[in-house]
Design an enzyme around this catalytic site. Structure first.
Site, PDB file in Angstrom:
ATOM      1  N   HIS A  54       0.405  -1.199   0.104  1.00  0.00           N
ATOM      2  CA  HIS A  54      -0.185   0.077   0.369  1.00  0.00           C
ATOM      3  C   HIS A  54       1.136   1.242   0.110  1.00  0.00           C
ATOM      4  O   HIS A  54       2.776   1.195   0.762  1.00  0.00           O
ATOM      5  CB  HIS A  54      -1.070   0.050   0.818  1.00  0.00           C
ATOM      6  CG  HIS A  54      -2.266  -1.334   1.185  1.00  0.00           C
ATOM      7  ND1 HIS A  54      -3.252  -1.096   2.148  1.00  0.00           N
ATOM      8  CD2 HIS A  54      -2.560  -1.544  -0.047  1.00  0.00           C
ATOM      9  CE1 HIS A  54      -3.526  -1.540   2.241  1.00  0.00           C
ATOM     10  NE2 HIS A  54      -3.833  -2.710   0.685  1.00  0.00           N
ATOM     11  N   GLU A  56       0.522   3.896   1.366  1.00  0.00           N
ATOM     12  CA  GLU A  56       1.317   4.219   3.218  1.00  0.00           C
ATOM     13  C   GLU A  56       2.341   3.872   3.703  1.00  0.00           C
ATOM     14  O   GLU A  56       3.801   4.074   4.470  1.00  0.00           O
ATOM     15  CB  GLU A  56      -0.169   3.862   4.031  1.00  0.00           C
ATOM     16  CG  GLU A  56      -1.214   4.844   4.416  1.00  0.00           C
ATOM     17  CD  GLU A  56      -1.889   4.243   3.367  1.00  0.00           C
ATOM     18  OE1 GLU A  56      -1.852   3.413   2.230  1.00  0.00           O
ATOM     19  OE2 GLU A  56      -3.186   4.167   3.737  1.00  0.00           O
ATOM     20  N   CYS A  84      -5.866   2.021   5.664  1.00  0.00           N
ATOM     21  CA  CYS A  84      -6.846   0.553   6.443  1.00  0.00           C
ATOM     22  C   CYS A  84      -6.612   0.335   7.665  1.00  0.00           C
ATOM     23  O   CYS A  84      -5.125   0.768   8.120  1.00  0.00           O
ATOM     24  CB  CYS A  84      -6.859  -0.690   5.208  1.00  0.00           C
ATOM     25  SG  CYS A  84      -4.554  -1.622   4.380  1.00  0.00           S
ATOM     26  N   CYS A  87      -2.670  -0.361   8.325  1.00  0.00           N
ATOM     27  CA  CYS A  87      -1.610   1.069   7.064  1.00  0.00           C
ATOM     28  C   CYS A  87      -1.560   1.901   8.592  1.00  0.00           C
ATOM     29  O   CYS A  87      -0.624   2.138   9.446  1.00  0.00           O
ATOM     30  CB  CYS A  87      -1.767   1.871   5.562  1.00  0.00           C
ATOM     31  SG  CYS A  87      -1.087   0.862   4.478  1.00  0.00           S
TER      32      CYS A  87
END
Lengths: 144, 144
Positions: A54, A56, A84, A87
């Site tokens: 992801h 992040e 999410c 993260c």
């Protein structure tokens, strides 16, 4: 000139647009310290075939490399979508100063799971909400 | 011969011991499919100066690389400590079959935050609980 949240969120959105162009779910992030961008990343889960890729997560690793330490004190992460659980867990460990996100993720976002940020971390959601959400919606409409 | 949870947790513990020797919080993990270990990893947060370098995160990435796909269907992750929020979030995305952990982490573990595993994922906790906990306690006593 003092650069504001809108300015840096626009930079995160540029990252999200790069993800879109690669057929990745369009989420982008930048990490800022003292008005300087020290990390830029976008979602790469398909390209890398890795659920951990992801925006992040990559931005956290990249910013820590830049700073030479694992804690992101003094940093703000701008991300185009509400983080999410994974993260938010990583952001918790990083102890950064602020998280600024764009679109809300009512289904997968950390808030829907009852998670709290680190006590040292301030969160601002909904910055450039319409633009960040529109890009995500365009992506999922294209996929249908 | 059918290898059991105890056998694979012992392999995860070997990884944790390697972390201990490097002065890292001693957590180790292996990923298994069809009785074969396809990934081994241990915590590297200090060495890499990266809060995302937990054993589970590296094991997920490594197993996905081995399999050539981001979903870890058919896989079991063995880890010596109950996963944190970040790792449980990543394990959720990976949709693996099983998570087997050793020691419980009442303060930082995902269960204390009210998180649930993916509906497709079975979790077994407390396998070799004493051995995995003892190693962690020895580490933190050494640090005092």
């Amino acid at each position: 000139m003092q650069l504001d949240d809108h300015y840096f969120m626009r930079k995160a959105l540029v990252e999200a647009e790069a993800a879109f162009a690669m057929d990745e779910v369009p989420v982008g992030a930048v990490v800022v310290i003292n008005q300087q961008i020290i990390a830029r990343a976008h979602n790469l889960t398909e390209r890398l075939k890795d659920v951990t890729a992801h925006a992040e997560m990559q931005a956290i690793t990249s910013a820590a490399n830049f700073l030479g330490g694992k804690y992101l004190k003094g940093c703000t992460l701008y991300v185009t979508l509400e983080p999410c659980v994974m993260c938010m867990g990583a952001l918790y460990w990083s102890q950064l100063d602020r998280i600024v996100f764009g679109a809300f993720d009512e289904k997968r976002g950390y808030q829907s799971k009852g998670l709290q940020p680190h006590p040292k971390t301030l969160v601002t959601g909904g910055v450039m909400e319409a633009e960040t959400r529109d890009l995500l919606q365009a992506f999922f409409q294209k996929k249908r």
